[in-house]
Enzyme design. Structure first.
Site, short mmCIF file in Angstrom:
data_model
loop_
_atom_site.label_atom_id
_atom_site.label_comp_id
_atom_site.label_asym_id
_atom_site.label_seq_id
_atom_site.Cartn_x
_atom_site.Cartn_y
_atom_site.Cartn_z
N ARG A 151 14.04 34.11 -18.94
CA ARG A 151 14.77 33.15 -19.80
C ARG A 151 14.71 31.80 -18.73
O ARG A 151 14.61 31.78 -17.65
CB ARG A 151 16.11 33.64 -19.78
N GLY B 74 24.48 40.72 -13.37
CA GLY B 74 24.48 42.10 -13.21
C GLY B 74 23.26 42.91 -13.48
O GLY B 74 22.86 44.10 -13.17
N ARG C 178 27.97 28.28 -15.59
CA ARG C 178 28.73 28.66 -16.88
C ARG C 178 30.12 27.82 -16.58
O ARG C 178 30.63 27.86 -15.33
CB ARG C 178 28.83 30.06 -17.01
N ASP D 88 32.14 33.05 -19.79
CA ASP D 88 31.08 33.28 -18.99
C ASP D 88 29.68 33.02 -19.83
O ASP D 88 28.44 32.72 -19.17
CB ASP D 88 30.76 34.55 -18.34
N ASN D 89 29.82 32.98 -21.19
CA ASN D 89 28.64 32.70 -21.88
C ASN D 89 28.82 31.29 -22.38
O ASN D 89 28.31 31.09 -23.67
CB ASN D 89 28.73 33.61 -22.98
P1 AMP Z 1 26.87 39.83 -21.47
O1 AMP Z 1 28.04 40.78 -22.53
O2 AMP Z 1 25.51 40.03 -21.48
O3 AMP Z 1 27.45 38.49 -21.24
O4 AMP Z 1 27.24 40.44 -19.94
C1 AMP Z 1 28.51 40.55 -19.28
C2 AMP Z 1 28.36 40.94 -17.99
O5 AMP Z 1 27.82 42.37 -17.86
C3 AMP Z 1 27.44 40.36 -17.01
O6 AMP Z 1 27.99 40.13 -15.76
C4 AMP Z 1 26.15 41.02 -17.12
O7 AMP Z 1 25.54 40.66 -15.96
C5 AMP Z 1 26.76 42.45 -17.12
N1 AMP Z 1 25.74 43.31 -17.63
C6 AMP Z 1 25.25 43.50 -18.85
N2 AMP Z 1 24.59 44.50 -19.25
C7 AMP Z 1 24.42 45.16 -18.02
C8 AMP Z 1 23.59 46.22 -17.41
N3 AMP Z 1 22.78 46.91 -18.14
N4 AMP Z 1 23.88 46.47 -16.10
C9 AMP Z 1 24.44 45.66 -15.07
N5 AMP Z 1 25.13 44.84 -15.77
C10 AMP Z 1 25.07 44.42 -17.07
MG MG Z 2 26.76 36.90 -20.45
#
Ligand code: AMP
Ligand code: MG
Length: 482
Positions: free
Chosen positions: A173, A89, A180, A249-250
């Protein structure tokens, strides 16, 4: 002057559902904050003759290198136990770079703007969290723990709006891949066996070619990924790393630590330690990490069911048998890791009790995890009366007796301990203070920390300023997705 990019993009050639073709959204005024020279060398990239403005243009995505082909990857995931469709995202994979040794690396920009998968997000990232990922991921690498790496951080010259306006930034990165458990979940949810087969074969060819000709590739993939993940979580437990958001997903299929959102290092030994502000139930607490690893692997196994055996029940039986071996394998590796931390060679029946007694004592006396092992290696950091305590002294006698069974001298034991017990970790307050300076445009303390953390097993000049337990804070809270 050429930088040395050598792109060979394979993931972008997978069928449409796997990804969206999309370029990074250009930014207003990119400015280079930090470039990782050591990593550049490992990748056979040379930026020495490129001026900083051009480097900033590159790592902001404003000018893409020849051969790149940007995509946002689709994936799903269980977030705190709940299944969601996700995807990149706020990141794009600009391509796969080959080093001279033909090692393949994903080059990804994080904070690069909106994609199909952005949902309600702005696709952007703030300077603090991107620098924090840089500091901690590089620290993990230098602690000899598999991890994604950080090649550069640039400021975008644009604000991102969080609770208040913050400076925007993009992190580059580098990963063995960004595939994943959640990637498998996304494809499995589409319920098309041929797509699942494509992903299975792609992953095996890219990461685990030695099982390419195996009779049952799907179950063998589950086994190798399980092995990688057990090794990874044992390493986290070794240094007191708490990932903080072990959603499926992580969890990377290649076995690297990925996604440095709310992670932090445990200071005072307490198995229930949680730093993440949203982890109210302690799902991802320090002591739960092995359990969650198995939970995530079970979700992975579920995706593979159609490929393990034609008969679904038989398939479940085979996968369950593999998953059931998790605990024994984990315990064996964890015990060996703890033996190393205590300088114990070989194995003795009472080792587990000896180890658990130390951990119980540390918990009761609230001692610092890292610095207790430093004390056992003869390095005094916090002048700490707790080590004079009778219980500790009698434990130490038992420990020394165990050493005498080794037929090794104390020096050899210390050498083993010194190879696995870091003298310095990224302490919470220390990282936070560096990020505050960085926000004001002063990157000296960030660079100093990165320097000290690049040799965590060695004594260094000034290291003492970075070791005190007081550089941590019991009430410290971390945040994700910022
Ligand atoms: P994360 O918590 O970083 O693992 O992110 C979980 C999901 O939220 C993933 O699909 C990310 O791409 C999305 N995401 C996190 N922050 C943002 C943002 N600022 N804009 C769009 N998508 C985000
Ligand atoms: Mg993530």
């Amino acid at each position: 002057m050429t930088i040395g990019w050598c792109f060979d993009n394979t993931y972008s050639k997978l069928p449409d559902p796997f990804r969206e073709k999309i370029d990074p959204v250009p930014v207003k005024n990119p400015e280079l904050v930090i470039l990782n020279k050591n990593l550049s060398k490992e990748l056979n990239l040379d930026f020495s003759n490129i001026d900083n403005n051009k480097i900033a243009e590159l790592f902001s995505g404003n000018s893409l290198p020849p051969g790149s082909n940007s995509i946002a990857q689709a994936y799903a995931g269980h977030q705190f136990g709940h299944f969601t469709m996700l995807g990149d995202g706020r990141a794009v994979l600009i391509g796969e770079h080959l080093s001279k040794k033909k090692d393949r690396y994903d080059i990804q920009f994080k904070g690069s703007g909106k994609t199909t998968f952005s949902r309600n997000g702005d696709g952007r990232a703030a300077l603090g969290p991107m620098l924090r990922e840089y500091i901690i991921s590089e620290a993990m690498h230098n602690l000899n723990i598999p991890t994604t790496r950080s090649l550069a951080v640039v400021k975008t010259g644009e604000d991102v709006v969080r609770e208040k306006p913050l400076q925007g930034a993009i992190l580059t990165r580098v990963a063995l891949s960004h595939i994943r458990v959640g990637t498998f979940q996304y494809i499995a949810a589409r319920d098309k066996k041929n797509e699942l087969e494509i992903l299975l074969n792609y992953v095996i060819q890219r990461h685990y070619p030695n099982i390419q000709n195996s009779k049952n590739k799907a179950i063998d993939l589950l086994k190798v990924v399980m092995e990688k993940q057990i090794n990874l979580v044992v390493n986290w437990m070794r240094v007191g790393f708490i990932h903080g958001v072990m959603n499926t997903d992580n969890m990377s299929i290649s076995g690297e630590t990925i996604d440095y959102g709310p992670c932090a290092f445990m200071d005072t030994y307490d198995p229930k330690t949680v730093f993440s502000s949203i982890d109210h139930l302690g799902r991802y607490a320090y002591c739960n990490q092995p359990l969650i690893t198995k939970w995530n692997l079970t979700r992975f196994a579920e995706c593979l069911i159609p490929l393990i055996h034609n008969d679904q029940n038989k398939s479940i039986e085979i996968a369950t048998e593999t998953l059931n071996s998790f605990e024994k394998k984990y315990e064996e590796k964890w015990l060996n890791m703890m033996r190393d931390k205590l300088g114990l060679f070989g194995s003795e029946d009472n080792d587990k009790i000896l180890i658990l007694d130390l951990l119980t004592w540390m918990h009761q006396k609230k001692t610092d995890y890292t610095n207790t092992f430093c004390h056992l290696m003869g390095l005094e950091i916090d002048q700490n009366d707790k080590f004079q305590d009778d219980d500790f002294q009698s434990w130490k006698e038992r420990w020394q007796k165990r050493h005498s069974l080794n037929n090794k001298n104390y020096e050899k034991c210390v050498k083993l301990m010194r190879s696995v017990n870091p003298l310095v970790i990224p302490r919470n307050i220390m990282v936070e203070n560096a990020l505050k300076d960085a926000d004001k445009g002063n990157f000296d303390s960030t660079k100093k920390i990165i320097g000290i953390l690049s040799n965590p097993y060695l004594e260094q000049k000034d290291i003492i300023n970075y070791q005190a337990a007081s550089l941590s804070n019991k009430n410290y809270k971390t945040f994700c997705g910022t």
